[in-house]
Design a protein around this motif. Structure first.
Motif, PDB file in Angstrom:
ATOM      1  N   PHE A 122       0.827  -1.200   0.000  1.00 36.77           N
ATOM      2  CA  PHE A 122       0.000   0.000   0.000  1.00 36.77           C
ATOM      3  C   PHE A 122       0.871   1.264   0.000  1.00 36.77           C
ATOM      4  N   LYS A 123       1.995   1.204   0.698  1.00 34.01           N
ATOM      5  CA  LYS A 123       2.895   2.372   0.756  1.00 34.01           C
ATOM      6  C   LYS A 123       3.430   2.687  -0.635  1.00 34.01           C
TER       7      LYS A 123
ATOM      8  N   ARG B 168       0.780   4.398  -2.614  1.00 33.59           N
ATOM      9  CA  ARG B 168       0.648   5.812  -2.245  1.00 33.59           C
ATOM     10  C   ARG B 168       1.768   6.643  -2.893  1.00 33.59           C
ATOM     11  N   ASP B 169       2.970   6.076  -2.868  1.00 32.53           N
ATOM     12  CA  ASP B 169       4.101   6.788  -3.505  1.00 32.53           C
ATOM     13  C   ASP B 169       3.867   6.906  -5.013  1.00 32.53           C
TER      14      ASP B 169
ATOM     15  N   ARG C 227       0.989   6.999  -6.591  1.00 30.77           N
ATOM     16  CA  ARG C 227      -0.059   7.986  -6.817  1.00 30.77           C
ATOM     17  C   ARG C 227       0.520   9.402  -6.731  1.00 30.77           C
ATOM     18  N   GLY C 228       1.376   9.616  -5.722  1.00 29.73           N
ATOM     19  CA  GLY C 228       2.027  10.934  -5.611  1.00 29.73           C
ATOM     20  C   GLY C 228       2.901  11.239  -6.807  1.00 29.73           C
TER      21      GLY C 228
END
Length: 199
Positions: free
Chosen positions: A48-49, A52-53, A55-56
Protein backbone atom coordinates in the motif's frame (compact mmCIF):
# COMPACT_ATOMS: atom_id res chain seq x y z
CA UNK A 1 -4.17 -7.98 7.95
CA UNK A 2 -3.99 -6.84 4.35
CA UNK A 3 -0.97 -4.67 3.51
CA UNK A 4 -0.51 -5.24 -0.22
CA UNK A 5 -2.23 -5.69 -3.60
CA UNK A 6 -1.91 -8.64 -5.92
CA UNK A 7 -1.50 -6.76 -9.17
CA UNK A 8 -3.44 -7.46 -12.34
CA UNK A 9 -2.55 -7.31 -16.02
CA UNK A 10 -3.32 -3.60 -16.54
CA UNK A 11 -1.04 -2.63 -13.66
CA UNK A 12 1.74 -4.88 -15.00
CA UNK A 13 1.58 -3.24 -18.46
CA UNK A 14 1.59 0.26 -17.01
CA UNK A 15 4.44 -0.53 -14.57
CA UNK A 16 6.62 -1.92 -17.43
CA UNK A 17 6.05 1.23 -19.47
CA UNK A 18 6.69 3.40 -16.41
CA UNK A 19 9.94 1.64 -15.53
CA UNK A 20 11.26 2.07 -19.11
CA UNK A 21 10.46 5.79 -19.03
CA UNK A 22 13.53 7.74 -17.90
CA UNK A 23 11.46 10.90 -17.28
CA UNK A 24 9.29 9.22 -14.63
CA UNK A 25 9.85 10.68 -11.20
CA UNK A 26 10.06 7.44 -9.22
CA UNK A 27 11.96 7.14 -5.98
CA UNK A 28 14.59 4.38 -5.88
CA UNK A 29 12.55 2.43 -3.31
CA UNK A 30 9.43 2.60 -5.47
CA UNK A 31 11.38 1.59 -8.60
CA UNK A 32 12.92 -1.37 -6.75
CA UNK A 33 9.55 -2.55 -5.41
CA UNK A 34 7.89 -2.29 -8.83
CA UNK A 35 10.75 -4.26 -10.45
CA UNK A 36 10.44 -6.97 -7.76
CA UNK A 37 6.68 -7.24 -8.29
CA UNK A 38 7.20 -7.72 -12.07
CA UNK A 39 9.85 -10.45 -11.78
CA UNK A 40 7.27 -13.22 -12.17
CA UNK A 41 8.27 -15.60 -9.33
CA UNK A 42 4.89 -15.95 -7.60
CA UNK A 43 2.04 -13.44 -7.55
CA UNK A 44 3.09 -9.84 -8.10
CA UNK A 45 2.54 -7.97 -4.84
CA UNK A 46 2.77 -4.22 -4.32
CA UNK A 47 2.50 -2.71 -0.86
CA UNK A 48 0.00 0.00 0.00
CA UNK A 49 2.89 2.37 0.76
CA UNK A 50 4.30 1.85 -2.73
CA UNK A 51 0.87 2.56 -4.23
CA UNK A 52 0.65 5.81 -2.24
CA UNK A 53 4.10 6.79 -3.50
CA UNK A 54 3.08 5.88 -7.08
CA UNK A 55 -0.06 7.99 -6.82
CA UNK A 56 2.03 10.93 -5.61
CA UNK A 57 4.50 10.44 -8.46
CA UNK A 58 1.68 10.29 -11.04
CA UNK A 59 0.12 13.45 -9.65
CA UNK A 60 3.44 15.30 -9.61
CA UNK A 61 4.16 14.34 -13.22
CA UNK A 62 0.65 15.35 -14.34
CA UNK A 63 -0.10 11.90 -15.77
CA UNK A 64 -3.66 11.38 -17.06
CA UNK A 65 -3.67 7.84 -15.64
CA UNK A 66 -5.46 7.32 -12.34
CA UNK A 67 -4.47 4.70 -9.81
CA UNK A 68 -7.97 3.18 -9.54
CA UNK A 69 -7.88 2.47 -13.29
CA UNK A 70 -4.65 0.54 -12.86
CA UNK A 71 -6.03 -1.49 -9.97
CA UNK A 72 -9.30 -2.54 -11.65
CA UNK A 73 -8.26 -6.15 -12.17
CA UNK A 74 -6.07 -6.29 -9.05
CA UNK A 75 -7.03 -7.81 -5.73
CA UNK A 76 -6.21 -7.10 -2.14
CA UNK A 77 -3.73 -9.70 -1.01
CA UNK A 78 -4.80 -11.33 2.25
CA UNK A 79 -1.90 -13.26 3.70
CA UNK A 80 -2.73 -16.68 5.02
CA UNK A 81 -2.93 -16.72 8.78
CA UNK A 82 -0.67 -19.32 10.29
CA UNK A 83 -2.07 -20.65 13.51
CA UNK A 84 0.57 -21.36 16.10
CA UNK A 85 0.76 -24.87 17.49
CA UNK A 86 -1.12 -25.29 20.74
CA UNK A 87 0.88 -25.75 23.86
CA UNK A 88 0.29 -29.30 25.19
CA UNK A 89 0.44 -28.08 28.81
CA UNK A 90 -2.24 -25.50 28.05
CA UNK A 91 -4.41 -28.12 26.34
CA UNK A 92 -4.08 -30.47 29.33
CA UNK A 93 -4.92 -27.64 31.71
CA UNK A 94 -8.00 -26.68 29.67
CA UNK A 95 -9.17 -30.30 29.70
CA UNK A 96 -8.82 -30.40 33.49
CA UNK A 97 -10.77 -27.16 33.83
CA UNK A 98 -13.53 -28.49 31.55
CA UNK A 99 -13.72 -31.71 33.57
CA UNK A 100 -13.92 -29.74 36.84
CA UNK A 101 -16.67 -27.49 35.46
CA UNK A 102 -18.64 -30.49 34.23
CA UNK A 103 -18.22 -32.17 37.64
CA UNK A 104 -19.42 -29.03 39.47
CA UNK A 105 -22.40 -28.77 37.12
CA UNK A 106 -23.26 -32.42 37.77
CA UNK A 107 -23.00 -31.90 41.54
CA UNK A 108 -25.22 -28.82 41.30
CA UNK A 109 -27.86 -30.78 39.38
CA UNK A 110 -27.77 -33.78 41.71
CA UNK A 111 -27.24 -32.02 45.05
CA UNK A 112 -30.82 -32.67 46.22
CA UNK A 113 -30.68 -36.36 45.26
CA UNK A 114 -29.72 -38.50 48.23
CA UNK A 115 -29.08 -42.22 47.99
CA UNK A 116 -30.32 -42.73 51.56
CA UNK A 117 -33.62 -41.05 50.68
CA UNK A 118 -34.06 -43.33 47.69
CA UNK A 119 -33.63 -46.45 49.77
CA UNK A 120 -35.95 -45.05 52.45
CA UNK A 121 -38.94 -46.28 50.46
CA UNK A 122 -37.59 -49.78 50.61
CA UNK A 123 -37.51 -52.77 48.33
CA UNK A 124 -40.21 -54.72 46.52
CA UNK A 125 -40.95 -56.67 49.71
CA UNK A 126 -41.77 -53.38 51.46
CA UNK A 127 -43.94 -52.43 48.51
CA UNK A 128 -45.82 -55.75 48.87
CA UNK A 129 -46.46 -55.04 52.55
CA UNK A 130 -47.75 -51.58 51.72
CA UNK A 131 -50.06 -52.96 49.03
CA UNK A 132 -51.41 -55.54 51.50
CA UNK A 133 -52.06 -52.87 54.11
CA UNK A 134 -53.87 -50.69 51.55
CA UNK A 135 -55.88 -53.73 50.46
CA UNK A 136 -56.83 -54.46 54.08
CA UNK A 137 -57.86 -50.82 54.56
CA UNK A 138 -60.05 -50.92 51.43
CA UNK A 139 -61.72 -54.15 52.60
CA UNK A 140 -62.38 -52.59 56.01
CA UNK A 141 -63.96 -49.47 54.47
CA UNK A 142 -66.05 -51.62 52.13
CA UNK A 143 -67.22 -53.78 55.06
CA UNK A 144 -68.09 -50.64 57.06
CA UNK A 145 -70.19 -49.24 54.20
CA UNK A 146 -72.00 -52.56 53.63
CA UNK A 147 -72.77 -52.86 57.36
CA UNK A 148 -74.25 -49.34 57.52
CA UNK A 149 -76.26 -49.78 54.30
CA UNK A 150 -77.51 -53.22 55.46
CA UNK A 151 -78.56 -51.80 58.86
CA UNK A 152 -80.45 -49.00 57.10
CA UNK A 153 -82.17 -51.43 54.68
CA UNK A 154 -83.15 -53.91 57.40
CA UNK A 155 -84.55 -51.20 59.64
CA UNK A 156 -86.46 -49.56 56.80
CA UNK A 157 -88.00 -52.84 55.69
CA UNK A 158 -88.65 -54.08 59.24
CA UNK A 159 -90.22 -50.81 60.41
CA UNK A 160 -93.11 -51.13 57.95
CA UNK A 161 -94.78 -53.38 60.52
CA UNK A 162 -94.45 -50.70 63.18
CA UNK A 163 -94.90 -47.41 61.24
CA UNK A 164 -97.21 -46.76 58.34
CA UNK A 165 -95.77 -43.33 57.51
CA UNK A 166 -92.70 -43.38 55.16
CA UNK A 167 -91.03 -40.43 56.94
CA UNK A 168 -91.06 -42.28 60.25
CA UNK A 169 -89.67 -45.41 58.62
CA UNK A 170 -86.79 -43.43 57.01
CA UNK A 171 -86.07 -41.60 60.26
CA UNK A 172 -85.90 -44.82 62.25
CA UNK A 173 -83.66 -46.42 59.57
CA UNK A 174 -81.27 -43.42 59.66
CA UNK A 175 -81.09 -43.55 63.48
CA UNK A 176 -80.34 -47.30 63.53
CA UNK A 177 -77.80 -46.98 60.67
CA UNK A 178 -76.07 -44.12 62.54
CA UNK A 179 -75.86 -46.14 65.76
CA UNK A 180 -74.51 -49.20 63.91
CA UNK A 181 -72.04 -46.97 62.00
CA UNK A 182 -70.77 -45.37 65.22
CA UNK A 183 -70.42 -48.75 66.90
CA UNK A 184 -68.56 -50.13 63.89
CA UNK A 185 -66.33 -47.06 63.84
CA UNK A 186 -65.55 -47.49 67.55
CA UNK A 187 -64.55 -51.12 67.01
CA UNK A 188 -62.45 -50.14 63.99
CA UNK A 189 -60.58 -47.43 65.93
CA UNK A 190 -59.91 -49.78 68.84
CA UNK A 191 -58.56 -52.42 66.45
CA UNK A 192 -56.27 -49.92 64.73
CA UNK A 193 -54.99 -48.68 68.10
CA UNK A 194 -54.17 -52.25 69.03
CA UNK A 195 -52.31 -52.79 65.76
CA UNK A 196 -50.36 -49.57 66.19
CA UNK A 197 -49.50 -50.50 69.77
CA UNK A 198 -48.12 -53.86 68.66
CA UNK A 199 -45.92 -52.33 65.95
Amino acid sequence: MASSFQIGESFVRFARVLLRDDNARLSPELRTELEESLRGDGPGLVSFKALRDLRGALRDSGSPVYLHELLQDSQIHLPEVVKPARNPELVARLERIKANLANEEYKKITRNVNNQELSRYGTLADLGRQVRSVKALLVTVFNYLITVVAAFACTYLGSQYVFTDAAARILSAVIVASVVGLAELYVLVRTMEGELGES
